[in-house]
Scaffold this motif. Structure first.
Motif, PDB file in Angstrom:
ATOM      1  N   ASN A 200      48.272  29.743  55.797  1.00 57.94           N
ATOM      2  CA  ASN A 200      47.083  29.718  56.653  1.00 57.94           C
ATOM      3  C   ASN A 200      47.221  28.651  57.732  1.00 57.94           C
ATOM      4  OD1 ASN A 200      45.556  31.732  55.305  1.00 57.94           O
ATOM      5  ND2 ASN A 200      44.980  30.272  53.722  1.00 57.94           N
ATOM      6  N   ALA A 201      46.598  28.903  58.863  1.00 59.57           N
ATOM      7  CA  ALA A 201      46.653  27.973  59.990  1.00 59.57           C
ATOM      8  C   ALA A 201      45.948  26.662  59.653  1.00 59.57           C
ATOM      9  CB  ALA A 201      46.019  28.613  61.216  1.00 59.57           C
ATOM     10  N   PHE A 202      46.376  25.596  60.310  1.00 57.84           N
ATOM     11  CA  PHE A 202      45.735  24.292  60.165  1.00 57.84           C
ATOM     12  C   PHE A 202      44.584  24.133  61.156  1.00 57.84           C
ATOM     13  CE2 PHE A 202      49.634  23.733  57.986  1.00 57.84           C
ATOM     14  CZ  PHE A 202      49.510  22.659  57.116  1.00 57.84           C
ATOM     15  N   SER A 203      44.690  24.797  62.315  1.00 54.44           N
ATOM     16  CA  SER A 203      43.641  24.687  63.330  1.00 54.44           C
ATOM     17  C   SER A 203      43.747  25.861  64.279  1.00 54.44           C
ATOM     18  CB  SER A 203      43.756  23.366  64.116  1.00 54.44           C
ATOM     19  OG  SER A 203      44.975  23.327  64.857  1.00 54.44           O
ATOM     20  N   ILE A 204      42.715  26.019  65.103  1.00 56.04           N
ATOM     21  CA  ILE A 204      42.687  27.026  66.156  1.00 56.04           C
ATOM     22  C   ILE A 204      42.621  26.311  67.494  1.00 56.04           C
ATOM     23  CG2 ILE A 204      41.405  28.952  67.153  1.00 56.04           C
ATOM     24  CD1 ILE A 204      42.785  29.511  64.408  1.00 56.04           C
ATOM     25  N   LEU A 205      43.476  26.753  68.420  1.00 52.93           N
ATOM     26  CA  LEU A 205      43.528  26.144  69.747  1.00 52.93           C
ATOM     27  C   LEU A 205      43.018  27.134  70.787  1.00 52.93           C
ATOM     28  CD1 LEU A 205      47.123  24.575  69.605  1.00 52.93           C
ATOM     29  CD2 LEU A 205      44.967  23.625  68.727  1.00 52.93           C
ATOM     30  N   MET A 238      46.985  35.140  71.171  1.00 57.49           N
ATOM     31  CA  MET A 238      48.400  34.872  70.908  1.00 57.49           C
ATOM     32  C   MET A 238      48.546  34.170  69.561  1.00 57.49           C
ATOM     33  SD  MET A 238      49.164  31.972  73.839  1.00 57.49           S
ATOM     34  CE  MET A 238      49.164  33.130  75.180  1.00 57.49           C
ATOM     35  N   SER A 239      47.972  34.794  68.529  1.00 56.37           N
ATOM     36  CA  SER A 239      48.010  34.194  67.202  1.00 56.37           C
ATOM     37  C   SER A 239      49.141  34.762  66.378  1.00 56.37           C
ATOM     38  CB  SER A 239      46.670  34.401  66.487  1.00 56.37           C
ATOM     39  OG  SER A 239      46.457  35.756  66.183  1.00 56.37           O
ATOM     40  N   CYS A 240      49.603  33.978  65.422  1.00 56.46           N
ATOM     41  CA  CYS A 240      50.585  34.445  64.456  1.00 56.46           C
ATOM     42  C   CYS A 240      49.919  35.245  63.350  1.00 56.46           C
ATOM     43  CB  CYS A 240      51.309  33.256  63.838  1.00 56.46           C
ATOM     44  SG  CYS A 240      52.480  32.485  64.949  1.00 56.46           S
ATOM     45  N   ASP A 241      48.634  35.028  63.129  1.00 52.34           N
ATOM     46  CA  ASP A 241      47.991  35.667  61.990  1.00 52.34           C
ATOM     47  C   ASP A 241      46.527  36.030  62.227  1.00 52.34           C
ATOM     48  OD1 ASP A 241      46.960  36.440  59.540  1.00 52.34           O
ATOM     49  OD2 ASP A 241      47.911  34.851  58.397  1.00 52.34           O
ATOM     50  N   PRO A 242      45.630  35.087  62.531  1.00 51.02           N
ATOM     51  CA  PRO A 242      44.201  35.390  62.430  1.00 51.02           C
ATOM     52  C   PRO A 242      43.694  36.440  63.414  1.00 51.02           C
ATOM     53  CG  PRO A 242      44.565  33.011  62.561  1.00 51.02           C
ATOM     54  CD  PRO A 242      45.860  33.677  62.886  1.00 51.02           C
ATOM     55  N   THR A 243      42.643  37.104  62.989  1.00 49.97           N
ATOM     56  CA  THR A 243      41.754  37.847  63.871  1.00 49.97           C
ATOM     57  C   THR A 243      40.615  36.921  64.251  1.00 49.97           C
ATOM     58  OG1 THR A 243      42.275  40.004  62.920  1.00 49.97           O
ATOM     59  CG2 THR A 243      40.132  39.783  63.988  1.00 49.97           C
ATOM     60  N   GLY A 302      38.930  28.878  54.700  1.00 51.35           N
ATOM     61  CA  GLY A 302      38.841  27.435  54.855  1.00 51.35           C
ATOM     62  C   GLY A 302      38.720  26.960  56.287  1.00 51.35           C
ATOM     63  N   LEU A 303      38.927  27.862  57.236  1.00 49.90           N
ATOM     64  CA  LEU A 303      38.861  27.486  58.645  1.00 49.90           C
ATOM     65  C   LEU A 303      37.801  28.291  59.386  1.00 49.90           C
ATOM     66  CD1 LEU A 303      40.457  25.472  60.444  1.00 49.90           C
ATOM     67  CD2 LEU A 303      41.934  27.370  61.108  1.00 49.90           C
ATOM     68  N   ASN A 304      37.143  29.197  58.698  1.00 53.58           N
ATOM     69  CA  ASN A 304      36.203  30.108  59.356  1.00 53.58           C
ATOM     70  C   ASN A 304      34.802  29.522  59.433  1.00 53.58           C
ATOM     71  OD1 ASN A 304      35.981  30.266  56.579  1.00 53.58           O
ATOM     72  ND2 ASN A 304      35.625  32.482  56.527  1.00 53.58           N
ATOM     73  N   ASN A 305      34.702  28.377  60.121  1.00 52.99           N
ATOM     74  CA  ASN A 305      33.424  27.716  60.377  1.00 52.99           C
ATOM     75  C   ASN A 305      33.580  26.857  61.615  1.00 52.99           C
ATOM     76  OD1 ASN A 305      34.249  24.870  59.548  1.00 52.99           O
ATOM     77  ND2 ASN A 305      34.647  25.980  57.633  1.00 52.99           N
ATOM     78  N   PHE A 306      32.479  26.261  62.053  1.00 50.67           N
ATOM     79  CA  PHE A 306      32.522  25.430  63.263  1.00 50.67           C
ATOM     80  C   PHE A 306      32.281  23.958  62.938  1.00 50.67           C
ATOM     81  CE2 PHE A 306      31.329  29.699  64.802  1.00 50.67           C
ATOM     82  CZ  PHE A 306      32.390  29.910  65.677  1.00 50.67           C
ATOM     83  N   GLN A 310      35.265  22.554  65.454  1.00 52.45           N
ATOM     84  CA  GLN A 310      36.569  23.209  65.474  1.00 52.45           C
ATOM     85  C   GLN A 310      36.372  24.657  65.902  1.00 52.45           C
ATOM     86  OE1 GLN A 310      37.515  22.389  61.417  1.00 52.45           O
ATOM     87  NE2 GLN A 310      36.731  24.345  60.640  1.00 52.45           N
ATOM     88  N   ASN A 311      37.459  25.307  66.282  1.00 55.21           N
ATOM     89  CA  ASN A 311      37.441  26.705  66.753  1.00 55.21           C
ATOM     90  C   ASN A 311      36.585  26.866  68.008  1.00 55.21           C
ATOM     91  OD1 ASN A 311      38.828  27.260  64.298  1.00 55.21           O
ATOM     92  ND2 ASN A 311      36.862  27.522  63.242  1.00 55.21           N
ATOM     93  N   SER A 312      36.528  25.827  68.833  1.00 53.06           N
ATOM     94  CA  SER A 312      35.589  25.823  69.956  1.00 53.06           C
ATOM     95  C   SER A 312      36.213  25.249  71.221  1.00 53.06           C
ATOM     96  CB  SER A 312      34.341  24.987  69.610  1.00 53.06           C
ATOM     97  OG  SER A 312      33.695  25.465  68.456  1.00 53.06           O
ATOM     98  N   ALA A 313      35.623  25.624  72.338  1.00 54.17           N
ATOM     99  CA  ALA A 313      35.873  25.009  73.643  1.00 54.17           C
ATOM    100  C   ALA A 313      34.513  24.895  74.332  1.00 54.17           C
ATOM    101  CB  ALA A 313      36.850  25.831  74.460  1.00 54.17           C
ATOM    102  N   ILE A 314      34.509  24.346  75.536  1.00 54.32           N
ATOM    103  CA  ILE A 314      33.246  24.068  76.231  1.00 54.32           C
ATOM    104  C   ILE A 314      33.182  24.833  77.547  1.00 54.32           C
ATOM    105  CG2 ILE A 314      31.830  22.268  77.308  1.00 54.32           C
ATOM    106  CD1 ILE A 314      33.182  20.269  75.353  1.00 54.32           C
ATOM    107  N   LEU A 315      32.105  25.577  77.722  1.00 59.16           N
ATOM    108  CA  LEU A 315      31.795  26.191  79.011  1.00 59.16           C
ATOM    109  C   LEU A 315      30.866  25.240  79.742  1.00 59.16           C
ATOM    110  CD1 LEU A 315      32.047  28.903  80.715  1.00 59.16           C
ATOM    111  CD2 LEU A 315      29.751  29.409  79.834  1.00 59.16           C
ATOM    112  N   ARG A 316      31.311  24.705  80.871  1.00 61.96           N
ATOM    113  CA  ARG A 316      30.536  23.674  81.574  1.00 61.96           C
ATOM    114  C   ARG A 316      30.217  24.135  82.980  1.00 61.96           C
ATOM    115  NH1 ARG A 316      32.994  18.271  80.599  1.00 61.96           N
ATOM    116  NH2 ARG A 316      31.663  18.484  78.751  1.00 61.96           N
ATOM    117  N   TYR A 317      28.942  24.271  83.273  1.00 68.56           N
ATOM    118  CA  TYR A 317      28.498  24.565  84.631  1.00 68.56           C
ATOM    119  C   TYR A 317      28.694  23.342  85.516  1.00 68.56           C
ATOM    120  CZ  TYR A 317      26.136  29.006  83.494  1.00 68.56           C
ATOM    121  OH  TYR A 317      25.835  30.303  83.139  1.00 68.56           O
ATOM    122  N   ASN A 318      29.087  23.559  86.753  1.00 75.56           N
ATOM    123  CA  ASN A 318      29.171  22.453  87.697  1.00 75.56           C
ATOM    124  C   ASN A 318      27.811  21.769  87.791  1.00 75.56           C
ATOM    125  OD1 ASN A 318      31.782  23.232  88.190  1.00 75.56           O
ATOM    126  ND2 ASN A 318      31.372  24.173  90.180  1.00 75.56           N
TER     127      ASN A 318
END
Length: 506
Positions: A200-205, A238-243, A302-306, A310-318
């Motif tokens: 299983n993956a250690f993290s999601i990028l 571009m994952s090796c495993d997860p959906t 074990g990784l399917n939560n926030f 984790q498993n997140s990025a930020i959408l930032r309006y100007n």
């Protein structure tokens, strides 16, 4: 001469709250990547990186993760020279690069698949991939196709822009800053993990940045947008495993492309995206100026939560403050269902529009018996010489290349219908066909067939137990082509052969 026929290879392996000041630098969407044109060197080397706060040596294209985005305009010719400068003995030292989704019509040798179309590229050697993407435009990607090397970092975007895109009226911005990559990341090198069942993956990028459970508050990717504009976001799993289940808080998304094929616009509020799949979605920046969570929830235990964002990025309006979002995820009420997607250009599956009425009707059933995985009862034994080389040498007939039951020779210009029931373990499995796009006449989980206007793509889920998928295509591109599960751990040719799912050359 064998090339009037079309040859495919199926190769499975089973190893199987309160607002806080953001530690996320105001990166552009792909700050750790850069762009390359269609005529370029692509240098593969090792470098220590820490995309989730954990430092490790990785195998990288162009020295970054993800690798540089290769861009071109529709109709341009590609000359990509893959140069092997790998030195880290803990990882694989040979390499190959596959241009995922590019059909390679007439240039099968440039497909980049180790032991199918070429030998791996040895250290300090190079391989020039010279090809055209005839009449293709859309969202593609490239990755290692040598054992599990992709999982050590060799992955990047590949975008072909169409100056006459018929859906361009729907968006204002579409460039390298609107490519969003979703990837799993590992803290142990792939050659070790390839011997472990249930890795299983250690993290999601997301765009090369993320966090792992118990790790530091490392940087997250920031997507900067301007209120009132419309953005074509090109999502690449571009994952090796997860959906992944992808969504952006408080924003709807309009799907306009699946795997390099335009679709009729479809409004959704979340979408599943399997390993190897791509979608273009239009985001309208019409919400209050603020920060919003971008979410890519994996189906990884074990990784399917926030937790810890984790498993997140930020959408930032100007104009929004430099802070992490305080938005909450709401229950999806309009998720993407694949059967609701319809091809925009020349819709309709080829052949007689009835199940089982194609020129060639195949059923591939994956089974598990005392730890050995087989397709139609035949386990896979990999070739020692690339299939294409064996064919070109004329030394052996195609049916002699692999064991009986593993080779399928299809006549040219035939309509093929493939049925694949779900696998009993480690699903859903993303099934990818090289050299072709196909029409999904029955999506996994659907009880109905659609021969009139099904979605057209190159990676499809074969579903969960009790489900199946049915696809159609025309054998109009000669050569040996790979048909395989795109979970890399299931492709690993270097684990025990007792764990081989199987293979077939078609």
């Amino acid at each position: 001469m064998l090339f009037p026929n079309v040859i495919f290879m199926l190769w499975f392996h089973l190893v199987s709250a309160a607002s806080i000041i953001s530690r996320s630098n105001p990166y552009s969407l792909n700050s750790r990547s850069y762009t390359l044109g269609p005529k370029t060197d692509l240098v593969i080397s090792n470098k220590v990186i820490s995309p989730d706060g954990f430092a490790r040596s990785a195998t990288l294209a162009g020295g970054t993760f993800p690798g540089p985005i290769i861009t071109a305009r529709k109709g341009e010719h590609f000359d990509i020279n893959v140069v092997n400068r790998l030195t880290d003995n803990e990882m694989l030292l040979s390499t190959s690069v596959h241009w995922h989704g590019i059909r390679q019509n007439g240039t099968n040798y440039a497909d980049g698949v180790s032991f199918v179309t070429q030998c791996p590229i040895a250290q300090n050697h190079s391989f020039l991939h010279s090809f055209e993407a005839r009449n293709q435009a859309g969202t593609f990607w490239y990755h290692s196709h040598y054992s599990v090397q992709q999982c050590d970092g060799l992955r990047g975007g590949f975008i072909i822009y169409d100056p006459e895109d018929p859906l361009s009226y729907l968006y204002d911005v579409d460039d390298e800053t609107t490519v969003i990559t979703l990837a799993d990341w590992y803290h142990t090198v792939a050659p070790v993990l390839g011997h472990i069942i249930g890795t299983n993956a250690f993290s999601i990028l997301i765009n090369g940045l993320g966090r792992y459970p118990g790790g530091p508050l490392s940087d997250l990717a920031v997507v900067s947008i301007e209120y009132g504009k419309r953005y074509r976001l090109r999502l690449i799993a571009m994952s090796c495993d997860p959906t992944f289940t992808f969504s952006i808080d408080n924003h709807n998304l309009t799907v306009i492309e699946a795997d390099g094929e335009l679709t009729q616009p479809l409004l959704v509020d979340s979408l599943p995206i399997l390993a190897g799949q791509r979608y273009s979605v239009v985001l309208v920046a019409n919400q209050p100026v603020d920060n919003y969570w971008i979410r890519a929830l994996p189906n990884t235990p074990g990784l399917n939560n926030f937790n810890n964002n984790q498993n997140s990025a930020i959408l930032r309006y100007n104009g929004a403050p430099v802070a992490e979002p305080t938005t909450n995820q709401t229950t999806s009420t309009n998720p993407l269902s694949e059967s609701n997607l319809h091809a925009l250009i020349n819709p309709g599956a080829p052949g007689i529009p009835e199940y089982g009425k194609a020129d060639i009707n195949l059923q591939l059933v994956v089974s598990l018996n005392t730890g050995v995985y087989s397709v139609n009862g035949t386990p896979y034994i990999p070739p020692t010489v690339p299939v294409l080389l064996q064919i070109l040498s004329g030394a052996r007939h195609a049916t002699d290349l692999l064991p009986t039951g593993s080779v399928y020779i299809l006549g040219a210009n035939k309509v093929v219908e493939l049925t694949m029931p779900a696998v009993s373990a480690a699903g859903p499995h993303p099934i990818h066909l090289h050299g072709h796009s196909f029409d999904v006449v029955q999506s996994a989980g659907s009880s109905s067939f659609n021969y009139v206007n099904p979605v057209r793509r190159d990676v499809v889920s074969n579903g969960l137990p009790g489900e199946q998928m049915v696809i159609r295509w025309v054998t109009d591109n000669s050569g040996p082509w790979f048909l395989h599960c795109h979970i890399d751990w299931h492709l690993d040719a270097y684990v025990s052969r007792a764990l081989t799912l199987s293979a077939a050359v078609i």
